[in-house]
Design a protein around this motif. Structure first.
Motif, PDB file in Angstrom:
ATOM      1  N   LEU A 128       0.831  -1.200   0.000  1.00 21.79           N
ATOM      2  CA  LEU A 128       0.000   0.000   0.000  1.00 21.79           C
ATOM      3  C   LEU A 128       0.868   1.253   0.000  1.00 21.79           C
ATOM      4  CD1 LEU A 128      -2.665  -1.246   2.554  1.00 21.79           C
ATOM      5  CD2 LEU A 128      -3.123  -0.684   0.161  1.00 21.79           C
ATOM      6  N   LYS A 129       1.985   1.213   0.728  1.00 18.86           N
ATOM      7  CA  LYS A 129       2.911   2.344   0.719  1.00 18.86           C
ATOM      8  C   LYS A 129       3.531   2.528  -0.663  1.00 18.86           C
ATOM      9  CE  LYS A 129       5.768   2.774   4.179  1.00 18.86           C
ATOM     10  NZ  LYS A 129       6.754   2.387   5.244  1.00 18.86           N
ATOM     11  N   ALA A 130       3.869   1.433  -1.307  1.00 18.04           N
ATOM     12  CA  ALA A 130       4.461   1.519  -2.652  1.00 18.04           C
ATOM     13  C   ALA A 130       3.486   2.136  -3.645  1.00 18.04           C
ATOM     14  CB  ALA A 130       4.887   0.131  -3.118  1.00 18.04           C
ATOM     15  N   ALA A 131       2.189   1.876  -3.447  1.00 17.87           N
ATOM     16  CA  ALA A 131       1.163   2.385  -4.358  1.00 17.87           C
ATOM     17  C   ALA A 131       0.589   3.722  -3.914  1.00 17.87           C
ATOM     18  CB  ALA A 131       0.027   1.362  -4.470  1.00 17.87           C
ATOM     19  N   ARG A 132       1.040   4.221  -2.729  1.00 19.15           N
ATOM     20  CA  ARG A 132       0.411   5.409  -2.118  1.00 19.15           C
ATOM     21  C   ARG A 132      -1.107   5.199  -2.106  1.00 19.15           C
ATOM     22  NH1 ARG A 132       4.077   9.482  -1.446  1.00 19.15           N
ATOM     23  NH2 ARG A 132       2.488  11.097  -1.267  1.00 19.15           N
ATOM     24  N   ALA A 166      -4.625   6.266  14.863  1.00 17.79           N
ATOM     25  CA  ALA A 166      -3.182   6.396  15.064  1.00 17.79           C
ATOM     26  C   ALA A 166      -2.413   6.043  13.782  1.00 17.79           C
ATOM     27  CB  ALA A 166      -2.733   5.495  16.217  1.00 17.79           C
ATOM     28  N   LEU A 167      -2.870   4.986  13.108  1.00 12.72           N
ATOM     29  CA  LEU A 167      -2.192   4.575  11.882  1.00 12.72           C
ATOM     30  C   LEU A 167      -2.288   5.653  10.806  1.00 12.72           C
ATOM     31  CD1 LEU A 167      -0.681   2.224  10.504  1.00 12.72           C
ATOM     32  CD2 LEU A 167      -2.906   1.461   9.620  1.00 12.72           C
ATOM     33  N   LYS A 172       0.512   9.204   6.960  1.00 13.59           N
ATOM     34  CA  LYS A 172       0.330  10.439   6.195  1.00 13.59           C
ATOM     35  C   LYS A 172       1.575  10.826   5.402  1.00 13.59           C
ATOM     36  CE  LYS A 172      -1.520  15.131   6.588  1.00 13.59           C
ATOM     37  NZ  LYS A 172      -2.090  16.148   7.517  1.00 13.59           N
ATOM     38  N   PRO A 173       2.788  10.726   5.970  1.00 14.58           N
ATOM     39  CA  PRO A 173       3.971  11.090   5.178  1.00 14.58           C
ATOM     40  C   PRO A 173       4.218  10.178   3.980  1.00 14.58           C
ATOM     41  CG  PRO A 173       4.483  11.039   7.537  1.00 14.58           C
ATOM     42  CD  PRO A 173       3.138  10.406   7.367  1.00 14.58           C
TER      43      PRO A 173
END
Length: 269
Positions: A128-132, A166-167, A172-173
Motif C-alpha cells: 500500500l505504501k508503494a502504491a500510495r 493512530a495509523l 500520512k507522510p
C-alpha cells in the motif's frame, strides 16, 4: 488496473461495495474478494466479472493471522500490486455483560473485528505504501457511542477506531490514506448472526430496524469517502449529532442509545 482487497465480501456491505466498484470501473479494477463462505464469494465474483472487473476469490477467516497473510500473498501473486484494502469483515453481538458466563467468545469477536483488520493491514502495508494507496476500516456507530448490551461489539469497534486513527497519522507522510466508516443500522443480516450471551447465534436483531439504511446507500457512502481519501464518514445525521451530544450531554446520549434497543433487549432492574 487498480487492485482492491475487500474482506467480508460474501454478502452485505462488502458484497455491495464489490458490485458497485465493478459497475463503476469495469475492466479498470481488479477485486480480491475474501470471506469464509466460498460459494457466496463465487456468486459475488460472477456478478463483478459480468460487469467487466477482474476477480480473485480467496476463502479467508480473518480471525487467523496466517490466512490474512495468505490473502495478501494471493492478491500479489495474481495481480502484482495492492492499491486499496477494505477491512470490512466483522461479526456482531448482543448480550448483557452480567449474563455472560464464558468470555471466550469476547476474544473470538475481537479476533474477527479488530485483529483481522490489523493482520490484513500489516501484511498489505508495504505494498500500500508503494502504491500510495488507500485503507478503509468499517467500524460502527457502536465504535463512537457505548450501547447497552454491546460491550463486546463496542469494545472491538472502539479499538478498531483508535488503531486506525493512530495509523492514519503514521502513514500520512507516505501518501497512504486511512478512512474509517461508521455505519448505523444497515439493512443486512449481520445482527441476526451475532453472538448471544452463551456464545451461540442470536438469530434475531436486538436493535430497532425501522428506517435501516439500504445496503446500497451505505456502500456508496463508504466508496465515495475512500475515493476522496476522507478521514472518516459517519453515516447518519443522528450519528453525527450524537458525537457532539456525547461531549455536551452524555446522559442524554445514554437515553438515546437505550431507545435504539428493542424493549426485550434492554437491561432492567
Amino acid at each position: 488496473m487498480e487492485v482492491i482487497i475487500i474482506t467480508g465480501a460474501s454478502d452485505g456491505i462488502g458484497a455491495e461495495m464489490a458490485r458497485q466498484l465493478a459497475r463503476a470501473r469495469g475492466n479498470a479494477v481488479a477485486l480480491v474478494l475474501a470471506a469464509r463462505n466460498e460459494a457466496a464469494l463465487q456468486a459475488v465474483a460472477a456478478d463483478c466479472a459480468a460487469a467487466g472487473a477482474a476477480t480473485l476469490v480467496v476463502p479467508t477467516d480473518v480471525a487467523q493471522q496466517a490466512q490474512c497473510r495468505a490473502l495478501v500473498a494471493a492478491a500479489l501473486q495474481r495481480f502484482g500490486r495492492i492499491d486499496s484494502l477494505v477491512n470490512n469483515a466483522g461479526r456482531s453481538a448482543h448480550a448483557l455483560f452480567e449474563e455472560v458466563a464464558d468470555l471466550g467468545w469476547y476474544e473470538e469477536l475481537m479476533k474477527v473485528n479488530l485483529w483481522g483488520a490489523i493482520w490484513c493491514t500489516h501484511a498489505a502495508l508495504p505494498h500500500l505504501k508503494a502504491a500510495r494507496g488507500r485503507i478503509v476500516a468499517v467500524s460502527s456507530l457502536a465504535g463512537l457511542v457505548g450501547v447497552p448490551g454491546r460491550t463486546a461489539y463496542g469494545a472491538s469497534k472502539f479499538a478498531m477506531a483508535g488503531f486506525f486513527e493512530a495509523l492514519r497519522a503514521e502513514l500520512k507522510p507516505h501518501g497512504v490514506s486511512v478512512t474509517t466508516a461508521y455505519p448505523g443500522v444497515v439493512d443486512t443480516r449481520i445482527r441476526h448472526r451475532g453472538y448471544n450471551a452463551a456464545g451461540g447465534e442470536l438469530g434475531k436483531s436486538s436493535l430497532r430496524e425501522e428506517g435501516a439504511m439500504p445496503v446500497a446507500d451505505c456502500a456508496r457512502l463508504i466508496l465515495g469517502a475512500m475515493r476522496a481519501r476522507r478521514r472518516e464518514v459517519v453515516m447518519t445525521a443522528k450519528g453525527r449529532l450524537g458525537r457532539w451530544l456525547k461531549l455536551l450531554a452524555p446522559g442524554l446520549i445514554e437515553k438515546i442509545a437505550m431507545k435504539a434497543l428493542k424493549e426485550e433487549a434492554r437491561p432492567h432492574a
